[in-house]
Design a protein around this motif. Structure first.
Motif, PDB file in Angstrom:
ATOM      1  N   ALA A  13      16.041  24.636  34.829  1.00 25.20           N
ATOM      2  CA  ALA A  13      15.079  24.361  33.754  1.00 25.20           C
ATOM      3  C   ALA A  13      14.283  25.607  33.406  1.00 25.20           C
ATOM      4  CB  ALA A  13      14.150  23.224  34.165  1.00 25.20           C
ATOM      5  N   ASP A  14      13.872  26.376  34.411  1.00 31.50           N
ATOM      6  CA  ASP A  14      13.111  27.597  34.165  1.00 31.50           C
ATOM      7  C   ASP A  14      13.960  28.654  33.477  1.00 31.50           C
ATOM      8  OD1 ASP A  14      10.814  26.567  35.277  1.00 31.50           O
ATOM      9  OD2 ASP A  14      11.109  27.483  37.238  1.00 31.50           O
ATOM     10  N   GLN A  28      14.942  22.666  39.132  1.00 27.92           N
ATOM     11  CA  GLN A  28      13.819  23.378  38.544  1.00 27.92           C
ATOM     12  C   GLN A  28      14.229  24.787  38.129  1.00 27.92           C
ATOM     13  OE1 GLN A  28      10.414  22.127  38.113  1.00 27.92           O
ATOM     14  NE2 GLN A  28      10.552  23.881  36.728  1.00 27.92           N
ATOM     15  N   ASN A  35      12.855  19.806  28.770  1.00 20.72           N
ATOM     16  CA  ASN A  35      13.136  20.483  30.038  1.00 20.72           C
ATOM     17  C   ASN A  35      13.035  19.548  31.230  1.00 20.72           C
ATOM     18  OD1 ASN A  35      11.791  22.360  28.043  1.00 20.72           O
ATOM     19  ND2 ASN A  35      12.716  23.838  29.425  1.00 20.72           N
ATOM     20  N   GLN A  36      12.276  18.464  31.079  1.00 15.28           N
ATOM     21  CA  GLN A  36      12.131  17.537  32.197  1.00 15.28           C
ATOM     22  C   GLN A  36      13.474  16.966  32.625  1.00 15.28           C
ATOM     23  OE1 GLN A  36       9.044  15.271  29.928  1.00 15.28           O
ATOM     24  NE2 GLN A  36       8.007  15.180  31.896  1.00 15.28           N
ATOM     25  N   TRP A  37      14.358  16.730  31.656  1.00 14.58           N
ATOM     26  CA  TRP A  37      15.679  16.210  32.007  1.00 14.58           C
ATOM     27  C   TRP A  37      16.432  17.214  32.881  1.00 14.58           C
ATOM     28  CZ3 TRP A  37      15.551  11.357  30.980  1.00 14.58           C
ATOM     29  CH2 TRP A  37      14.966  10.870  29.807  1.00 14.58           C
ATOM     30  N   LEU A  38      16.330  18.501  32.536  1.00 13.49           N
ATOM     31  CA  LEU A  38      17.012  19.528  33.313  1.00 13.49           C
ATOM     32  C   LEU A  38      16.440  19.619  34.719  1.00 13.49           C
ATOM     33  CD1 LEU A  38      17.248  22.389  30.658  1.00 13.49           C
ATOM     34  CD2 LEU A  38      18.934  20.641  31.180  1.00 13.49           C
ATOM     35  N   THR A  39      15.122  19.510  34.830  1.00 16.62           N
ATOM     36  CA  THR A  39      14.478  19.576  36.137  1.00 16.62           C
ATOM     37  C   THR A  39      14.975  18.458  37.040  1.00 16.62           C
ATOM     38  OG1 THR A  39      12.495  20.589  35.201  1.00 16.62           O
ATOM     39  CG2 THR A  39      12.266  19.524  37.344  1.00 16.62           C
ATOM     40  N   CYS A  41       9.824  26.152  32.528  1.00 22.79           N
ATOM     41  CA  CYS A  41       9.367  24.771  32.570  1.00 22.79           C
ATOM     42  C   CYS A  41       8.236  24.622  33.592  1.00 22.79           C
ATOM     43  CB  CYS A  41      10.525  23.861  32.959  1.00 22.79           C
ATOM     44  SG  CYS A  41      10.126  22.119  32.948  1.00 22.79           S
ATOM     45  N   GLY A  79      11.375  14.486  26.071  1.00 22.63           N
ATOM     46  CA  GLY A  79      11.692  14.096  27.426  1.00 22.63           C
ATOM     47  C   GLY A  79      11.179  12.710  27.740  1.00 22.63           C
TER      48      GLY A  79
END
Length: 612
Positions: A534-535, A531, A522-526, A612, A312
């Motif tokens: 991502a979770d 959020q 996962n930071q990209w998804l958040t 995440c 990320g």
């Protein structure tokens, strides 16, 4: 970085009535085929060793899945067999035997596809089986005899040229016509996947924030070269020229990616930033808002792929006093190797690949360099890695022995992750012995070494955590010779003119480089989706080995990579050049099947154990 078994000791004939290894394999395939045709999952499972492994890429599971032991194999077959309808199991090459293990390349078919497999028999039972889908029936790539004509040999008014068709596509795709797939990230991963989708006829747009394809390589520090050899790093369809250096420079690789993007005629939107993405339940498509060189565009793909690399955002530790530092501070991702550093005191925090390369670059430009090693690091000399680990699969010797890139990739994947450590440990034991003097001198210099928590070396560290190693291309000698000073410990404070460690030492500094890696994908998804999404996807990378940075439970495949996630129509693609090349095939087939309405009953999507 995975060897296959030793050279074959026995070969059967090429025909169906061959003896020796061929006969052993054909007998097993015949029994296996009979059990599968009869729908007898128990009988098929009994043909495996009690501790046998079946690793499947898409062909049976529409997933990337490893089944361990007869019970798991039986369970998968009971679930999938009626839909898969496997048949036509045949030897693809003469089988080979070494000791009590017989190996074979096998072709097979399913109701919807054609497959390629690698089989290891031990005492007449399947020890490891890798099955992979290679193409979808009725949706094969246009190539060789099925390639397009390119021109209609009939003279008529209003004919359009290739260039006119290309320009029309550029004007309509993403505006009046929507792509089926959007790939966020136009590095080697996004480019390779887009090439496969192009060949399969899947309308795809690649989104890349940089101005040119290949810029993600060009913008790195100028001394960067590939650490893996060229045979390991080809892109799909077009291998590097056979006169390329073994370790090409970053700019050479960047130019290759740019030319590849043009040659493969990809719909590649450079200078484009993804702003947000969310799923529209009513239409069953994604809303992807992008900024394309100042123009806001909303794309509506059915499938969304994140191809933003293994990691990320840059991971810059929050250290007390960092704001008070009077010199320059960079993360390794920002370090270019440019600028005047002559006689400056440089502190590089970290001891991985980037840290060593940056220390060498700073030393080369006259800086007084100190490396801060915060934890033990695995080091493998490039020459030893080539000869002991990669050479049997990726080298000129391998090619001359008939190990093509495609076969090497399959052999690489043929070892289940549960068995991989025991395959790798002997390689690194040989390396430790071969390079014992080198490791001894590093130890004398104060460098803290490891070979992984179980001695399995570099590749397992990469799969488990993506960090903690250096492929030595010369910088270790600078540490041994004291040209690069070494300090071990944790950074507790940044002072105006130095770095303080946990033992109270202060390292004077005019510049600091944080070679501290990157955060989770996962930071990209958040940031780009939510959020919650991502979770739901959960941790990306690692396979549940319960080692440092790879918590359990056991997954047995890399989490969320190249396969269905817990969020429908959202996919993650990445890895090094080798992984991007090989696994893009299976992701592309999954996407193509969904576009064409081919049934894709997924077996056991992984659980999101680590939100995440």
């Amino acid at each position: 970085m995975t060897q296959t078994t030793d050279a074959p000791a026995d070969r059967g004939g090429a025909g169906g009535a061959g003896s020796g290894a061929d006969a052993t394999v054909e007998r097993w395939l015949g029994e296996f085929d009979e059990a599968l045709r009869a729908g007898d999952a128990e009988r098929a499972a009994q043909l495996f060793d009690p501790e046998g492994y079946w690793r499947d890429f898409v062909a049976f599971t529409w997933n990337l899945k490893t089944l361990e032991g007869r019970e798991e194999i039986r369970g998968m077959l009971e679930s999938q067999l009626s839909a898969v309808s496997p048949s036509a199991w045949k030897l693809d090459d003469p089988a080979s035997a070494s000791g009590d293990v017989t190996e074979a390349w096998v072709t097979f078919e399913t109701a919807v596809g054609r497959g390629w497999a690698h089989l290891r028999l031990r005492d007449g039972k399947a020890w490891t089986l890798l099955t992979t889908m290679q193409e979808l029936k009725g949706h094969e790539e246009k190539r060789r005899r099925t390639r397009d004509q390119g021109v209609e040999h009939v003279i008529r008014k209003g004919r359009t040229t290739w260039l006119e068709k290309k320009q029309e596509r550029q004007e309509t795709l993403g505006y009046t016509e929507q792509p089926y797939t959007v790939i966020i990230g136009g590095g080697q991963g996004g480019i390779g996947l887009a090439a496969r989708l192009k060949r399969l006829g899947v309308p795809t747009i690649v989104i890349e924030k940089n101005e040119r394809a290949g810029d993600s390589w060009r913008k790195r520090y100028k001394s960067l070269h590939l650490h893996d050899p060229v045979w390991y790093d080809h892109l799909p369809y077009i291998p590097f020229p056979d006169d390329w250096p073994v370790f090409p420079s970053k700019d050479k690789v960047g130019d290759w990616l740019e030319h590849y993007t043009a040659i493969m005629e990809l719909d590649y939107w450079s200078g484009t930033q993804c702003l947000t993405a969310d799923f529209d339940e009513e239409s069953g498509t994604w809303r992807v808002e992008v900024d394309r060189r100042g123009e806001k565009v909303e794309l509506r793909p059915t499938q969304l792929v994140f191809a933003l690399g293994v990691s990320g955002y840059p991971n810059i530790p929050h250290v007390e006093g960092a704001d008070s530092f009077t010199g320059e501070q960079w993360h390794s991702s920002e370090f270019t190797g440019e600028g005047d550093v002559e006689s400056k005191r440089a502190v590089v925090i970290g001891s991985n690949n980037s840290a060593h390369d940056i220390c060498a670059a700073l030393w080369d430009h006259g800086a007084d360099v100190t490396m801060v090693q915060r934890s033990s690091t695995h080091i493998a000399r490039s020459e030893s890695l080539m000869s002991l680990a990669l050479g049997p699969l990726y080298s000129e010797d391998a090619l001359e022995a008939g190990v093509t890139t495609e076969k090497a990739d399959m052999l690489f994947a043929s070892w289940p992750y549960r068995l991989l450590p025991e395959v790798q440990i002997p390689v690194y034991e040989q390396m430790a012995e071969k390079d014992s003097e080198f490791y001894g001198r590093l130890d004398e210099a104060g460098f803290e070494l490891d070979f992984g928590e179980d001695g399995s070396g570099l590749f397992l560290k990469y799969l488990r955590r993506g960090s903690g190693y250096y492929i030595d291309v010369g910088a270790s000698q600078l540490v041994i010779d004291g040209e690069v000073a070494l300090a071990r410990g944790q950074v507790t404070r940044i002072r105006a003119d130095g770095v303080e460690l946990d033992d109270g030492r202060i390292l004077p500094a005019d510049l600091i480089v944080y070679a501290t890696g990157y955060g989770s994908m996962n930071q990209w998804l958040t940031d780009l989706v939510s959020q919650d999404v991502a979770d739901r996807v959960g941790k990306v990378w690692g396979y549940g080995s319960d080692t440092t940075r790879d918590p359990g439970p056991w997954e047995g495949e890399l989490r969320n990579m190249w396969k269905p996630t817990n969020v429908e129509q959202l996919w993650i693609h990445g890895g090094n050049l080798h992984q991007s090349r090989h696994y893009s095939k299976y992701l592309a087939l999954q996407l193509k099947a969904r576009m064409e309405g081919v049934p894709t009953p997924v077996y056991q999507v992984q659980q999101a154990h680590h939100p995440c």
